[in-house]
Enzyme design. Structure first.
Site, PDB file in Angstrom:
ATOM      1  N   HIS A 137      -0.318  -2.430  -1.055  1.00  0.00           N
ATOM      2  CA  HIS A 137      -1.671  -1.902  -0.782  1.00  0.00           C
ATOM      3  C   HIS A 137      -1.932  -0.565  -1.475  1.00  0.00           C
ATOM      4  CE1 HIS A 137      -2.205  -5.043   2.144  1.00  0.00           C
ATOM      5  NE2 HIS A 137      -1.255  -4.597   2.943  1.00  0.00           N
ATOM      6  N   GLY A 138      -0.912   0.077  -1.995  1.00  0.00           N
ATOM      7  CA  GLY A 138      -1.091   1.397  -2.597  1.00  0.00           C
ATOM      8  C   GLY A 138      -2.116   1.366  -3.721  1.00  0.00           C
TER       9      GLY A 138
END
Ligand SMILES: [Zn+2]
Length: 378
Positions: A137-138
């Site tokens: 998700h970064g």
């Protein structure tokens, strides 16, 4: 069993995961990678020849994808243990999902360092396992969904530096890999397949998204069973990877799509994950297997240890020897009801009983739509 030690799979790990936590109430307070290391060693599956100490990436290396200002803010937040309202707003640091904690820079920089190293180790081929990876998700300049950095993206960019162009990224975590899609969703040299629970955060990853034609998102209804996942594996994942003929496969093997996981409503057994690992490792000369989600300390430890056994061709015994059982008996799941009365098989086995069932119309229809897009050659 892989006989030639030169070609044995490598396990990248670190003790930073044993000694750090996102905080007493965060889903990532539970031990995960340390359990896999302890269990694998207890089973005699992880000798020093296969273990690689994860380096910690420096900011300059991380700026391969991440914004230097964001990296500076992240490092500073670790140093000062404070995220100002401006930093919180701008970079997503100091939130409930991405809190300030003592190792908030060193820990993600270590899992990102593993992924960067994996891209180098795989230059000539092989199998690398980094269960601390999979932080999908970064974002380039923002922490997101428990992820401060995006190590799968860095792994693919590192593979590219090693001369690898075509990469298949397969993500079987319960959540859609929004950060990886930002990086490679429109790249025709990356085949991206994600299976994830529908209507769940981050709510991206629609069935209709096509990217450059090599992007496949399959949102799945609650209650996903092993039979459905086998159908997805045999009709979508394996045929599209075969047509794409990647030079490398990166598998994000999040452990949160199993029944025992408290964050999703998917109900796979760990057999589904292991079968996908076994099938994919035959399909490209370079394989990187990453972890991802997984928030029940027993199910994540059992699943990811079984992944390592699968990569090495080890037989998983029906009942674990006492030394391995004691690793599982020593785990705690504080502040969660699932920690109160763990069933005995969470201590004594790695393998779940299969959870078979019907292939429901919703799964069949989504799959049919995606299968129609598989090209004989991408
Ligand atoms: Zn997840």
């Amino acid at each position: 069993m892989i006989k030639d030690p030169k070609h044995a799979p490598l396990f990248i790990g670190s003790d930073i995961y044993r000694t750090s936590s996102y905080g007493a109430w965060h889903p990532l307070r539970v031990p995960r990678v340390s359990t896999v290391m302890d269990l694998s060693r207890g089973m005699g599956w992880l000798g020093p020849a296969q273990y690689v100490q994860s380096p910690r990436a420096k900011a300059a290396a991380l700026s391969l994808w991440h914004d230097p200002d964001y990296l500076g803010a992240l490092a500073l937040a670790e140093q000062t243990q404070i995220a100002s309202p401006e930093v919180k707003e701008r970079y997503g640091l100091g939130t409930t999902a991405n809190p300030v904690f003592p190792e908030m820079w060193r820990r993600p920089a270590t899992s990102a360092g593993a992924s960067l190293l994996a891209g180098e180790l795989l230059a000539q081929g092989g199998i690398v396992y980094s269960p601390a990876g999979g932080t999908h998700h970064g974002m380039p300049a923002r922490a997101n969904g428990f992820c401060y950095l995006n190590d799968p993206v860095l792994a693919i960019l590192s593979l590219r530096r090693s001369g690898v162009r075509r990469v298949a990224y397969i993500d079987i975590d319960a959540h859609h890999p929004d950060g990886v899609e930002v990086a490679f969703g429109a790249d025709p040299d990356v085949l991206m397949i994600s299976t994830h629970e529908e209507n769940r955060w981050p709510r991206t990853g629609a069935l209709e998204d096509v990217g450059a034609g090599t992007l496949f998102n399959l949102p799945l209804p609650a209650g996903l069973n092993d039979t459905e996942m086998a159908e997805i594996r045999d009709r979508l994942i394996l045929p599209s990877v075969a047509s794409f003929a990647p030079e490398a496969i990166v598998l994000q093997c999040g452990a949160d799509a199993v029944t025992e996981d408290p964050l999703s409503r998917l109900t796979l057994s760990n057999n589904s994950h292991w079968q996908i690992v076994a099938a994919l490792m035959e399909m490209a000369p370079r394989n990187l297997v990453l972890g991802g989600g997984g928030y029940n300390p027993w199910s994540v430890g059992r699943l990811w240890t079984g992944v390592w056994a699968t990569l090495n061709g080890h037989l998983i015994p029906e009942v674990l020897p006492p030394v391995a059982q004691s690793v599982l008996r020593g785990l705690e799941f504080q502040n969660h009801r699932l920690g109160r009365n763990p069933p005995d098989h969470w201590f004594s086995t790695l393998r779940d009983s299969p959870r078979n069932g019907e292939v429901r119309p919703k799964v069949r229809d989504g799959l049919a739509r995606l299968c129609a897009r598989i090209q004989p050659e991408f």
